[in-house]
Design a protein around this motif. Structure first.
Motif, PDB file in Angstrom:
ATOM      1  N   GLU A 165       0.671  -1.089   0.053  1.00 14.94           N
ATOM      2  CA  GLU A 165      -0.078   0.027  -0.011  1.00 14.94           C
ATOM      3  C   GLU A 165       0.641   1.109  -0.100  1.00 14.94           C
ATOM      4  N   ASP A 166       2.124   1.242   0.463  1.00 12.13           N
ATOM      5  CA  ASP A 166       2.951   2.330   0.589  1.00 12.13           C
ATOM      6  C   ASP A 166       4.313   1.806   0.024  1.00 12.13           C
ATOM      7  N   GLY A 167       4.970   2.763  -0.993  1.00 15.70           N
ATOM      8  CA  GLY A 167       6.358   2.121  -1.198  1.00 15.70           C
ATOM      9  C   GLY A 167       6.092   1.263  -2.613  1.00 15.70           C
ATOM     10  N   VAL A 168       7.435   0.843  -2.822  1.00 18.17           N
ATOM     11  CA  VAL A 168       7.697  -0.090  -3.950  1.00 18.17           C
ATOM     12  C   VAL A 168       7.367  -1.529  -3.723  1.00 18.17           C
ATOM     13  N   PRO A 169       6.910  -2.192  -4.696  1.00 22.00           N
ATOM     14  CA  PRO A 169       6.679  -3.746  -4.538  1.00 22.00           C
ATOM     15  C   PRO A 169       8.149  -4.332  -4.232  1.00 22.00           C
ATOM     16  N   GLY A 170       7.901  -5.209  -3.205  1.00 23.54           N
ATOM     17  CA  GLY A 170       9.215  -6.196  -2.748  1.00 23.54           C
ATOM     18  C   GLY A 170       9.341  -7.218  -3.865  1.00 23.54           C
ATOM     19  N   ASP A 171      10.341  -7.848  -3.687  1.00 29.38           N
ATOM     20  CA  ASP A 171      10.878  -8.773  -4.396  1.00 29.38           C
ATOM     21  C   ASP A 171      10.220 -10.242  -4.087  1.00 29.38           C
ATOM     22  N   THR A 172       9.381 -10.929  -4.787  1.00 32.02           N
ATOM     23  CA  THR A 172       8.650 -12.186  -4.670  1.00 32.02           C
ATOM     24  C   THR A 172       9.104 -13.406  -5.152  1.00 32.02           C
ATOM     25  N   ALA A 173      10.153 -13.060  -5.781  1.00 31.68           N
ATOM     26  CA  ALA A 173      11.064 -14.383  -6.486  1.00 31.68           C
ATOM     27  C   ALA A 173      11.318 -15.429  -4.978  1.00 31.68           C
ATOM     28  N   GLY A 174      10.814 -16.693  -5.472  1.00 35.42           N
ATOM     29  CA  GLY A 174      10.950 -17.883  -4.502  1.00 35.42           C
ATOM     30  C   GLY A 174       9.942 -17.901  -3.649  1.00 35.42           C
ATOM     31  N   LEU A 175       8.884 -16.989  -3.719  1.00 37.47           N
ATOM     32  CA  LEU A 175       7.548 -17.212  -2.562  1.00 37.47           C
ATOM     33  C   LEU A 175       6.743 -18.228  -3.139  1.00 37.47           C
ATOM     34  N   GLU A 176       6.758 -18.393  -4.274  1.00 35.17           N
ATOM     35  CA  GLU A 176       5.667 -19.575  -4.694  1.00 35.17           C
ATOM     36  C   GLU A 176       6.256 -21.041  -4.058  1.00 35.17           C
ATOM     37  N   GLU A 177       7.591 -21.111  -4.233  1.00 32.51           N
ATOM     38  CA  GLU A 177       7.959 -22.420  -3.815  1.00 32.51           C
ATOM     39  C   GLU A 177       7.897 -22.394  -2.106  1.00 32.51           C
ATOM     40  N   ALA A 178       8.187 -21.222  -1.587  1.00 37.09           N
ATOM     41  CA  ALA A 178       8.217 -21.359  -0.194  1.00 37.09           C
ATOM     42  C   ALA A 178       6.673 -21.492   0.315  1.00 37.09           C
ATOM     43  N   LEU A 179       5.792 -20.995  -0.197  1.00 35.26           N
ATOM     44  CA  LEU A 179       4.245 -21.308   0.286  1.00 35.26           C
ATOM     45  C   LEU A 179       3.902 -22.579   0.198  1.00 35.26           C
ATOM     46  N   ARG A 180       4.505 -23.307  -0.736  1.00 37.79           N
ATOM     47  CA  ARG A 180       4.090 -24.579  -0.773  1.00 37.79           C
ATOM     48  C   ARG A 180       5.147 -25.738   0.285  1.00 37.79           C
ATOM     49  N   GLY A 181       6.053 -24.957   0.875  1.00 34.14           N
ATOM     50  CA  GLY A 181       6.780 -25.659   1.774  1.00 34.14           C
ATOM     51  C   GLY A 181       6.098 -25.616   3.275  1.00 34.14           C
ATOM     52  N   PRO A 182       6.937 -26.099   4.264  1.00 35.76           N
ATOM     53  CA  PRO A 182       6.451 -26.022   5.472  1.00 35.76           C
ATOM     54  C   PRO A 182       6.064 -24.802   6.137  1.00 35.76           C
ATOM     55  N   ARG A 183       5.343 -24.578   6.989  1.00 36.00           N
ATOM     56  CA  ARG A 183       4.805 -23.370   7.799  1.00 36.00           C
ATOM     57  C   ARG A 183       5.619 -23.399   9.159  1.00 36.00           C
ATOM     58  N   HIS A 184       6.185 -22.220   9.488  1.00 32.71           N
ATOM     59  CA  HIS A 184       6.879 -21.926  10.839  1.00 32.71           C
ATOM     60  C   HIS A 184       5.999 -21.314  11.513  1.00 32.71           C
ATOM     61  N   GLU A 185       5.724 -21.691  12.791  1.00 32.46           N
ATOM     62  CA  GLU A 185       4.840 -20.777  13.695  1.00 32.46           C
ATOM     63  C   GLU A 185       5.541 -20.319  14.750  1.00 32.46           C
ATOM     64  N   VAL A 186       5.420 -19.103  15.294  1.00 40.82           N
ATOM     65  CA  VAL A 186       6.108 -18.551  16.612  1.00 40.82           C
ATOM     66  C   VAL A 186       4.799 -17.790  17.220  1.00 40.82           C
ATOM     67  N   SER A 187       4.634 -18.194  18.718  1.00 44.19           N
ATOM     68  CA  SER A 187       3.899 -17.504  19.494  1.00 44.19           C
ATOM     69  C   SER A 187       4.504 -15.910  19.823  1.00 44.19           C
ATOM     70  N   THR A 188       3.645 -15.165  19.886  1.00 44.40           N
ATOM     71  CA  THR A 188       4.160 -13.782  20.561  1.00 44.40           C
ATOM     72  C   THR A 188       4.203 -13.965  22.085  1.00 44.40           C
ATOM     73  N   GLY A 189       3.422 -14.557  22.571  1.00 44.12           N
ATOM     74  CA  GLY A 189       2.997 -14.585  23.895  1.00 44.12           C
ATOM     75  C   GLY A 189       1.974 -13.806  24.691  1.00 44.12           C
ATOM     76  N   LEU A 190       1.162 -13.135  23.536  1.00 43.48           N
ATOM     77  CA  LEU A 190       0.308 -11.894  23.782  1.00 43.48           C
ATOM     78  C   LEU A 190      -0.918 -12.682  23.401  1.00 43.48           C
ATOM     79  N   VAL A 191      -1.585 -12.679  24.715  1.00 45.36           N
ATOM     80  CA  VAL A 191      -3.086 -13.493  24.909  1.00 45.36           C
ATOM     81  C   VAL A 191      -4.066 -12.392  25.204  1.00 45.36           C
ATOM     82  N   VAL A 192      -5.184 -12.115  24.411  1.00 41.13           N
ATOM     83  CA  VAL A 192      -6.048 -10.891  24.527  1.00 41.13           C
ATOM     84  C   VAL A 192      -7.446 -11.382  24.570  1.00 41.13           C
ATOM     85  N   PRO A 193      -8.378 -10.748  25.284  1.00 40.44           N
ATOM     86  CA  PRO A 193      -9.886 -11.201  25.095  1.00 40.44           C
ATOM     87  C   PRO A 193     -10.413 -10.852  23.737  1.00 40.44           C
TER      88      PRO A 193
END
Length: 344
Positions: A165-193
């Motif tokens: 939405e702001d600025g120049v588009p980033g480089d998406t090279a490799g993202l097609e392959e990345a999205l079909r690979g494993p997903r890495h998950e990290v908790s932020t530790g922030l729990v909200v109502p």
């Protein structure tokens, strides 16, 4: 928004984006000696405004067919308008809005910051606009010369769309392959109502994370867990913010949600950790303090004439945000500069 203008009887106000109703509300506030100039680029809208204002009968509204990004120079008082109100989403702050605004007067504009719209009240001091109030909002987008469509790239056969939405588009090279690979998950530790307000987190991420973008996916997507999410892209990898329900309850306030980062690609762990740190810093420094001080400078302002803070570049302006935890109260930069946002 009208209240934020702090108007007084007899003032002259510019409204950019017509319709008639809001112009007549402004005329009512300004009284018998007040005057409203309302501008729109759509002939149908302007003719409708003429008709409706004639029916309302105040006689204090002038509707002008023109690109609102140019303001209304032929109708501006010698010292400038006593208030300027924008009634459409703006991706930029047109120089004419500032230049035609009186010193000390207010501009209220629904400004898009990383694609997140906030109605911001700005006070003119010299050639600089200073934020005084923020409100969550949403309007139709600008249809004038300043209007634009955000750059976007569709990936994974259209199941994921990345937008800048702001600025120049980033480089998406490799993202097609990345999205079909494993997903890495990290908790932020922030729990909200449930019904938790995290509107400042959206703007914080958009103005402090290098490689910030927006991610969209169709409902029911099996690839990503969020239909519309703040994200960041770097090194052929992508990370985005989502939330997971960790406790149910009969009403929203009894439920609990945990903010989690999902990431794909060879740098997934690094991006996830960086995004998680962003959320944690927001929780620590910003969550209870609200929106930051912000000043808006002309686009040509050099770095050495800007105050310390995170800088978001627009075509016609440079926004300097002074987030708690990233800048000290003395004005010294206390953050790690974000290269893509141009922190100084």
């Amino acid at each position: 928004m009208i209240e934020q203008l702090r108007l007084e009887p007899g003032m002259t106000v510019l409204e950019v984006g017509s319709g008639g109703y809001n112009a007549e509300l402004l005329a009512h506030v300004l009284g018998d000696r007040g005057r409203v100039i309302t501008v729109d680029v759509d002939p149908y809208v302007v003719h409708r405004t003429w008709r409706l204002c004639a029916e309302a009968g105040s006689g204090r509204v002038t509707a002008v067919l023109s690109d609102g990004g140019l303001g209304a120079p032929a109708h501006a008082p010698a010292n400038g308008f006593d208030g300027v109100m924008i009634t459409h989403n703006a991706v930029d702050i047109a120089p004419a809005w500032r230049d035609q605004l009186a010193q000390g007067a207010r501009l209220v504009v629904p400004l898009e910051v990383g694609g997140h719209t906030r109605s911001i009240t700005l006070v003119r001091r010299g050639d600089v606009l200073h934020a005084e109030h923020w409100t969550y909002c949403g309007f139709v987008r600008d249809r004038g010369a300043a209007g634009r469509t955000a750059p976007a790239v569709r990936l994974a056969d259209g199941e994921v769309t990345v937008r800048w939405e702001d600025g120049v588009p980033g480089d998406t090279a490799g993202l097609e392959e990345a999205l079909r690979g494993p997903r890495h998950e990290v908790s932020t530790g922030l729990v909200v109502p449930g019904m938790f307000n995290f509107e400042t987190l959206q703007v914080y991420a958009a103005t402090t994370l290098p490689g910030f973008c927006r991610l969209a996916a169709p409902e029911g997507s099996k690839l990503v867990a969020q239909q519309d999410a703040p994200a960041m892209l770097a090194d052929g990898s992508l990370a985005y913010l989502t939330h997971v329900q960790v406790k149910d309850g009969p009403v929203p306030v009894d439920r609990r949600y945990e903010f989690v980062i999902h990431a794909f690609g060879p740098a997934a762990a690094e991006l996830a950790a960086r995004f998680a740190a962003c959320v944690q810093n927001w929780d620590r420094y910003v969550r209870k303090s609200g929106y930051p001080p912000m000043s808006v400078y002309p686009a040509a302002t050099p770095d050495d004439q800007l105050p310390a803070g995170d800088v978001l570049g627009k075509p016609s302006a440079r926004l300097v945000l002074q987030w708690p935890g990233r800048i000290s109260l003395t004005g010294e930069d206390a953050s790690v500069a974000s290269p893509t946002q141009g922190a100084v």
